[in-house]
Write an enzyme that holds these catalytic residues in place. Sequence first.
Site, PDB file in Angstrom:
ATOM      1  N   THR B 199       0.794  -1.222   0.000  1.00 60.05           N
ATOM      2  CA  THR B 199       0.000   0.000   0.000  1.00 60.05           C
ATOM      3  C   THR B 199       0.828   1.276   0.000  1.00 60.05           C
ATOM      4  O   THR B 199       1.896   1.357   0.619  1.00 60.05           O
ATOM      5  CB  THR B 199      -0.939   0.037   1.236  1.00 60.05           C
ATOM      6  OG1 THR B 199      -1.559  -1.219   1.370  1.00 60.05           O
ATOM      7  CG2 THR B 199      -1.983   1.109   1.081  1.00 60.05           C
ATOM      8  N   GLY B 229      -8.778  -5.765   0.530  1.00 54.58           N
ATOM      9  CA  GLY B 229      -8.297  -5.401   1.866  1.00 54.58           C
ATOM     10  C   GLY B 229      -8.945  -4.101   2.304  1.00 54.58           C
ATOM     11  O   GLY B 229     -10.057  -3.787   1.901  1.00 54.58           O
ATOM     12  N   ASP B 230      -8.224  -3.350   3.078  1.00 56.03           N
ATOM     13  CA  ASP B 230      -8.767  -2.122   3.647  1.00 56.03           C
ATOM     14  C   ASP B 230      -8.693  -0.936   2.705  1.00 56.03           C
ATOM     15  O   ASP B 230      -9.430   0.036   2.869  1.00 56.03           O
ATOM     16  CB  ASP B 230      -8.007  -1.773   4.939  1.00 56.03           C
ATOM     17  CG  ASP B 230      -6.553  -1.478   4.648  1.00 56.03           C
ATOM     18  OD1 ASP B 230      -6.156  -0.292   4.707  1.00 56.03           O
ATOM     19  OD2 ASP B 230      -5.798  -2.418   4.346  1.00 56.03           O
ATOM     20  N   GLY B 250      -0.871  -1.646   6.293  1.00 56.59           N
ATOM     21  CA  GLY B 250      -0.504  -2.715   7.217  1.00 56.59           C
ATOM     22  C   GLY B 250      -1.402  -3.916   7.015  1.00 56.59           C
ATOM     23  O   GLY B 250      -1.850  -4.193   5.913  1.00 56.59           O
ATOM     24  N   GLU B 251      -1.671  -4.621   8.094  1.00 60.27           N
ATOM     25  CA  GLU B 251      -2.501  -5.822   7.991  1.00 60.27           C
ATOM     26  C   GLU B 251      -3.942  -5.386   7.731  1.00 60.27           C
ATOM     27  O   GLU B 251      -4.632  -4.896   8.628  1.00 60.27           O
ATOM     28  CB  GLU B 251      -2.381  -6.647   9.267  1.00 60.27           C
ATOM     29  CG  GLU B 251      -0.955  -7.191   9.446  1.00 60.27           C
ATOM     30  CD  GLU B 251      -0.791  -8.061  10.671  1.00 60.27           C
ATOM     31  OE1 GLU B 251      -1.278  -7.655  11.737  1.00 60.27           O
ATOM     32  OE2 GLU B 251      -0.166  -9.118  10.557  1.00 60.27           O
ATOM     33  N   GLY B 252      -4.364  -5.616   6.506  1.00 59.09           N
ATOM     34  CA  GLY B 252      -5.664  -5.096   6.060  1.00 59.09           C
ATOM     35  C   GLY B 252      -6.832  -5.484   6.933  1.00 59.09           C
ATOM     36  O   GLY B 252      -7.708  -4.676   7.228  1.00 59.09           O
TER      37      GLY B 252
END
Lengths: 324, 328
Positions: B199, B229-230, B250-252
């Site tokens: 991202t 993802g986010d 980061g971690e979605g």
Amino acid sequence: MGWAIALHGGAGDIPRSLSPDRHLPREAALRHCLQLGVSALQSHAHPLDVVELVVRELENHPQFNAGKGSVLTTDGTVEMEACIMDGKTMRCGAVSGLTTVVNAVSVARLVMDKTPHIYLGFQGAEAFAREHGLETVDPSHFITPGNIERLKQAKEANRVQIDYTQPIKQDEKSEVLAANGGSGDSQIGTVGCVAVDRDGNLATATSTGGLVNKMVGRIGDTPVIGAGTYANSYCAVSATGRGEAVIRATVARDVAALMEYKGLSLQEAAAYVVGERVPQGTAGLVAVSASGEVTMPFNTTGMFRACATEDGYTEIGIWPTEQE
Amino acid sequence: MGGWAIAVHGGAGVDPNLPLQRQEEAKRLLTRCLNLGISALRSNLPAIDVVELVVRELESDPLFNSGRGSALTEKGTVEMEASIMDGTKRRCGAVSGVTTVKNPVSLARLVMDKSPHSYLAFSGAEDFARQQGVQMVENDYFITEENVGMLKLAKEANSIMFDYRIPLPSTCSAGAAAAAAHNPIRMNGLPISVYAPETVGCTVVDRQGRCAAATSTGGLMNKKIGRSGDSPLIGSGTYAGKLCGVSCTGEGEAIIRATLARDVAAVMEYKGLGLQAAVDFVIKERLDEGKAGLIAVSNKGEVACGFNANGMFRGCATEDGFMEVGIW
């Protein structure tokens, strides 16, 4: 503190003049789904199972805009989306662009339970559903004559609509209604259910066919965590209405955020979001709190809704009640 | 107080052993993008145009995981997603499953400006792009040799991994395993040595106090087809309102559960916290076991960033002359 459940079959410009044969079956469906959910809660089913169960039932009912009876895209096809969230763990699952899976909410549940992901869409979501043996049918299964007519109306009016006759000039409106035998009505956006059990476990699920005449590939608020669907340790929320407005206002998240950050009660938070954060005529929601409260505000003409709490309170309605 | 401010990022979660050469490369790119944004702000371009401009630049460069240089799906293809939000009226646009559009962030902008909707995906998004006449390319345009190698590694390890940017001495899994054993830090289930950030994003407040934000990504290496993802989710990866603009990385899944971007703004709006306090609060309280980072600006011309991951590629600058590019 006790269990509570609320469900909706969509908010929108539901005319009071709606003929009985158009609203009685839906009221009956709401009553039936409510009873299903209440029995499940009384048998100590987990709220996640309760909301999935109820939403599956609503999806199967052809007069709500989800599953069978979903409104059509501009190409005359059906693209369904759904979302589910567990308040305690904040685990969630969402899907978009489903065309053959009978129960979108169950695919969302599987995404949540069986993958490290949250959101699958379109071909990927369809393939995933098949891999897991979920029931699929020919896409024509979901299409109803009422929705074919709705799409035709919308194209003629050259509008995207929340599957209701938009507030338009009075004589235009009656023309449209007359032309369609009074079917310029209220099978409107989205179905959803929220539930809380005696231990304060919260869950929410929402499912929809989207907007009539939507562009192919258009995603609304339903699968966007925080917009149409959200649950945490404070409350569980399922929203309905004009997707684009619900997304911008992060409706579901904001109800919980107001409770958490501003100390508002469930009812105050929900009323504020529906009253102040989205334009008039665009949204409604159902919500329950960890302590067993329930609220169902909407700023549209009506919202198909039903709720019940452990202490015996029940409400089933379409239009605002006298006090509102 | 007041004046413009800008922040950019190239992802959170960095291997502490990242070769110096790669660190320098990343910092150069961040600096270049920051300067691009700064010139635009000095010429009074509105915030919404600045974020699009900067993210386009990040997408076009193959270094970070967006546009060209995107991570690959399990099938070896690229599926990109992006979102953009204009804080003044909270208008927004998002796209997912984009495979032939050169700049996904610009497509998201068009969804916001030229369609009746907020979010388009897959073939619908591509059809819309065609109608709008945006620049389209073959899917291989986005695929780099490095990523093809990484996908192979990920499959050997049979796990989803973040876009891996660190050249290993060998390309066999023994090398990966050895590297993994070396370092206990993990992200999204993988050792940090075989994880690299995903991202890119930018958030800006212009001289008129208007905030905007945009985020773009290729997503997780070896992801399932159709996984989002986010980044395209308003309120999770991107948010902008009257008070601030935010872009996350980061971690979605952790970012989605936390509705991270919206929470920064909500905490400012509903709890009355200032920008940095809001950023610190959400990073500390909202990320449970997840690892992520974010950049943010306020309508008062402040800039802030926060991350609980090991490092975040970032750069920020304010009108009063402050400028900083960093990783750790």
